[in-house]
Write a protein that holds these residues in place. Sequence first.
Motif, PDB file in Angstrom:
ATOM      1  N   HIS A  92      -0.870 -58.039  19.542  1.00  7.21           N
ATOM      2  CA  HIS A  92      -2.107 -57.873  20.168  1.00  7.21           C
ATOM      3  C   HIS A  92      -3.269 -57.669  19.128  1.00  7.21           C
ATOM      4  CE1 HIS A  92      -1.089 -57.550  24.376  1.00  7.21           C
ATOM      5  NE2 HIS A  92      -0.119 -56.715  24.174  1.00  7.21           N
ATOM      6  N   PRO A  93      -4.365 -58.304  19.140  1.00  7.98           N
ATOM      7  CA  PRO A  93      -4.989 -59.070  20.371  1.00  7.98           C
ATOM      8  C   PRO A  93      -4.428 -60.466  20.350  1.00  7.98           C
ATOM      9  CG  PRO A  93      -6.776 -58.803  18.897  1.00  7.98           C
ATOM     10  CD  PRO A  93      -5.486 -58.074  18.315  1.00  7.98           C
ATOM     11  N   ARG A  94      -4.292 -60.890  21.393  1.00  8.58           N
ATOM     12  CA  ARG A  94      -3.809 -62.290  21.585  1.00  8.58           C
ATOM     13  C   ARG A  94      -4.772 -63.181  22.384  1.00  8.58           C
ATOM     14  NH1 ARG A  94       1.996 -59.796  23.328  1.00  8.58           N
ATOM     15  NH2 ARG A  94       0.904 -59.829  25.389  1.00  8.58           N
ATOM     16  N   PHE A  95      -5.014 -64.236  21.981  1.00  3.35           N
ATOM     17  CA  PHE A  95      -5.788 -65.408  22.769  1.00  3.35           C
ATOM     18  C   PHE A  95      -5.283 -66.776  22.582  1.00  3.35           C
ATOM     19  CE2 PHE A  95      -8.464 -62.365  20.363  1.00  3.35           C
ATOM     20  CZ  PHE A  95      -9.256 -62.104  20.867  1.00  3.35           C
ATOM     21  N   ALA A  96      -5.449 -67.352  23.948  1.00  2.00           N
ATOM     22  CA  ALA A  96      -4.852 -68.743  24.266  1.00  2.00           C
ATOM     23  C   ALA A  96      -6.024 -69.631  23.772  1.00  2.00           C
ATOM     24  CB  ALA A  96      -4.408 -68.868  25.520  1.00  2.00           C
ATOM     25  N   ALA A  97      -5.507 -70.929  23.189  1.00  2.00           N
ATOM     26  CA  ALA A  97      -6.361 -71.981  23.010  1.00  2.00           C
ATOM     27  C   ALA A  97      -5.832 -73.278  23.525  1.00  2.00           C
ATOM     28  CB  ALA A  97      -6.827 -72.089  21.528  1.00  2.00           C
ATOM     29  N   SER A  98      -6.396 -74.079  24.304  1.00  2.00           N
ATOM     30  CA  SER A  98      -5.874 -75.171  24.711  1.00  2.00           C
ATOM     31  C   SER A  98      -6.870 -76.618  24.631  1.00  2.00           C
ATOM     32  CB  SER A  98      -5.414 -75.240  26.254  1.00  2.00           C
ATOM     33  OG  SER A  98      -6.511 -75.137  27.013  1.00  2.00           O
ATOM     34  N   ILE A  99      -6.270 -77.842  24.530  1.00  2.00           N
ATOM     35  CA  ILE A  99      -6.801 -78.989  24.352  1.00  2.00           C
ATOM     36  C   ILE A  99      -6.480 -79.749  25.648  1.00  2.00           C
ATOM     37  CG2 ILE A  99      -5.264 -79.861  22.784  1.00  2.00           C
ATOM     38  CD1 ILE A  99      -7.390 -81.571  21.538  1.00  2.00           C
ATOM     39  N   ARG A 100      -7.204 -80.457  26.377  1.00  2.00           N
ATOM     40  CA  ARG A 100      -6.987 -81.338  27.469  1.00  2.00           C
ATOM     41  C   ARG A 100      -6.101 -80.647  28.476  1.00  2.00           C
ATOM     42  NH1 ARG A 100      -9.486 -85.823  28.561  1.00  2.00           N
ATOM     43  NH2 ARG A 100      -7.863 -87.550  28.464  1.00  2.00           N
ATOM     44  N   ALA A 101      -5.161 -81.352  28.624  1.00  2.00           N
ATOM     45  CA  ALA A 101      -4.036 -80.894  29.749  1.00  2.00           C
ATOM     46  C   ALA A 101      -3.269 -79.606  29.313  1.00  2.00           C
ATOM     47  CB  ALA A 101      -3.109 -81.875  30.346  1.00  2.00           C
ATOM     48  N   GLY A 102      -3.558 -79.041  28.105  1.00  2.00           N
ATOM     49  CA  GLY A 102      -2.820 -77.856  27.809  1.00  2.00           C
ATOM     50  C   GLY A 102      -3.287 -76.784  28.666  1.00  2.00           C
ATOM     51  N   ALA A 103      -4.345 -76.939  29.032  1.00  2.00           N
ATOM     52  CA  ALA A 103      -5.152 -76.065  29.872  1.00  2.00           C
ATOM     53  C   ALA A 103      -4.639 -75.659  31.379  1.00  2.00           C
ATOM     54  CB  ALA A 103      -6.546 -76.377  30.110  1.00  2.00           C
ATOM     55  N   LEU A 104      -3.354 -76.482  31.743  1.00  2.00           N
ATOM     56  CA  LEU A 104      -2.435 -76.356  32.648  1.00  2.00           C
ATOM     57  C   LEU A 104      -1.306 -75.311  32.528  1.00  2.00           C
ATOM     58  CD1 LEU A 104      -2.186 -80.144  33.609  1.00  2.00           C
ATOM     59  CD2 LEU A 104      -3.611 -78.395  34.866  1.00  2.00           C
ATOM     60  N   SER A 118     -12.280 -79.373  26.099  1.00  2.00           N
ATOM     61  CA  SER A 118     -11.907 -80.501  27.215  1.00  2.00           C
ATOM     62  C   SER A 118     -10.800 -80.591  28.231  1.00  2.00           C
ATOM     63  CB  SER A 118     -11.987 -81.877  26.480  1.00  2.00           C
ATOM     64  OG  SER A 118     -13.319 -82.150  25.877  1.00  2.00           O
ATOM     65  N   PRO A 119     -10.890 -79.400  28.967  1.00  2.00           N
ATOM     66  CA  PRO A 119      -9.785 -79.044  29.864  1.00  2.00           C
ATOM     67  C   PRO A 119      -9.773 -80.195  30.932  1.00  2.00           C
ATOM     68  CG  PRO A 119     -11.519 -77.332  30.418  1.00  2.00           C
ATOM     69  CD  PRO A 119     -11.933 -78.316  29.210  1.00  2.00           C
ATOM     70  N   GLN A 120      -8.363 -80.133  31.087  1.00  2.00           N
ATOM     71  CA  GLN A 120      -8.081 -81.533  32.077  1.00  2.00           C
ATOM     72  C   GLN A 120      -6.914 -80.942  33.301  1.00  2.00           C
ATOM     73  OE1 GLN A 120      -5.418 -84.757  30.477  1.00  2.00           O
ATOM     74  NE2 GLN A 120      -6.696 -85.946  31.069  1.00  2.00           N
ATOM     75  N   THR A 121      -7.596 -81.348  34.359  1.00  2.00           N
ATOM     76  CA  THR A 121      -6.692 -80.698  35.632  1.00  2.00           C
ATOM     77  C   THR A 121      -5.344 -81.618  35.749  1.00  2.00           C
ATOM     78  OG1 THR A 121      -7.665 -82.301  37.066  1.00  2.00           O
ATOM     79  CG2 THR A 121      -8.684 -80.191  37.055  1.00  2.00           C
ATOM     80  N   GLY A 122      -4.213 -81.455  36.564  1.00  2.00           N
ATOM     81  CA  GLY A 122      -3.131 -82.179  36.834  1.00  2.00           C
ATOM     82  C   GLY A 122      -3.508 -83.604  37.322  1.00  2.00           C
ATOM     83  N   ALA A 123      -4.426 -83.708  38.313  1.00  2.00           N
ATOM     84  CA  ALA A 123      -4.879 -84.920  38.750  1.00  2.00           C
ATOM     85  C   ALA A 123      -5.560 -85.739  37.983  1.00  2.00           C
ATOM     86  CB  ALA A 123      -5.782 -84.667  40.025  1.00  2.00           C
ATOM     87  N   ALA A 210      -2.059 -79.132  40.187  1.00  2.00           N
ATOM     88  CA  ALA A 210      -2.133 -78.086  39.177  1.00  2.00           C
ATOM     89  C   ALA A 210      -3.562 -78.235  38.615  1.00  2.00           C
ATOM     90  CB  ALA A 210      -1.339 -78.549  37.855  1.00  2.00           C
ATOM     91  N   ASP A 211      -3.964 -76.798  38.618  1.00  2.00           N
ATOM     92  CA  ASP A 211      -5.356 -76.553  38.210  1.00  2.00           C
ATOM     93  C   ASP A 211      -5.503 -75.949  36.978  1.00  2.00           C
ATOM     94  OD1 ASP A 211      -8.172 -76.785  38.034  1.00  2.00           O
ATOM     95  OD2 ASP A 211      -8.524 -75.919  39.886  1.00  2.00           O
ATOM     96  N   ILE A 212      -6.377 -75.814  36.186  1.00  2.00           N
ATOM     97  CA  ILE A 212      -6.615 -75.229  34.853  1.00  2.00           C
ATOM     98  C   ILE A 212      -7.040 -73.581  35.008  1.00  2.00           C
ATOM     99  CG2 ILE A 212      -7.425 -77.128  33.627  1.00  2.00           C
ATOM    100  CD1 ILE A 212     -10.371 -76.293  33.849  1.00  2.00           C
ATOM    101  N   GLY A 213      -7.361 -73.071  36.231  1.00  2.00           N
ATOM    102  CA  GLY A 213      -7.490 -71.718  36.288  1.00  2.00           C
ATOM    103  C   GLY A 213      -9.283 -71.568  35.653  1.00  2.00           C
ATOM    104  N   ARG A 214      -9.286 -70.605  34.991  1.00  2.00           N
ATOM    105  CA  ARG A 214     -10.866 -70.200  34.470  1.00  2.00           C
ATOM    106  C   ARG A 214     -10.800 -69.867  33.210  1.00  2.00           C
ATOM    107  NH1 ARG A 214     -14.429 -67.924  38.873  1.00  2.00           N
ATOM    108  NH2 ARG A 214     -13.360 -68.636  41.222  1.00  2.00           N
TER     109      ARG A 214
END
Length: 267
Positions: A92-104, A118-123, A210-214
């Motif tokens: 710790h401390p840990r942080f997540a970073a994502s790009i596009r559909a990585g947010a799923l 640029s988070p991208q949903t499953g749809a 599938a959604d990206i959450g928040r």
Amino acid sequence: MIDRYDWPGGTEAMLRFGPATGPVVVLALPPFEEANRTRTLMVSVLRRLAEVGIGGVLPDLPGQGESLVATEDATLTDWRAAFAACVATLPHPRFAASIRAGALIDGEADVQARWSLSPQTGAELLRELHRTARSAGTPEGAGASREAQSTSAHDRIPAQVGIQGQAEQRLSKQRNPGLLPAQEHGDAGAAIEIAGNRIGTHLLDALAGADIGRPDRIVRLESDARAADRRLPYSPPWRRAEPEADPALAQALAADIADWVGTWRAA
């Protein structure tokens, strides 16, 4: 440095950058072809974070990167479980970073906060795959999937339509949830090929809802009008024909992540 992590389904590789203590950012790339187009850029981002004392980790996920799991056997559940297991091995401390559909993928990880480009949903990912299948121009009948011929009656895709046709027909069904199996593993073993990636139909079905959450912070490029915490004046790296490091964009992304991590640590 190349390291490895264990998850319930096996062992996967991960790249590590920067110090072994202090804050660490774990990156979730988008799957399939967009991973190839964004990996060079995001590795450059992690290296810049390392220069300012922030550790970085880029894990391979089952069926992606150098994983020994076949791409067609990948599932969204396994991606999420593997990413969470990788994060759990880190200090710790840990942080997540994502790009596009990585947010799923990063939503189940035990992190202090989530950042996304640029988070991208499953749809939305399914629509991208549909466009890719249409533009691939794969000759009819070439390399038709043996597994696609053995799916259940309501999901069967004739082999004679070819890879491109199989992809278009299967992805078109994602637009009508009533045609989908109820469970992610409903058609175990079935796969279609899109731009060189054999993708399990169970994964396509799971992506439909599938959604990206928040994410706690969303960064977008100026060409994207959707809500964002910040916009950057660069072209989308996932649209380029070849992978590029793009030093200016890498620096801008690294600076934004570093400032964001610093703000969370100070809170």
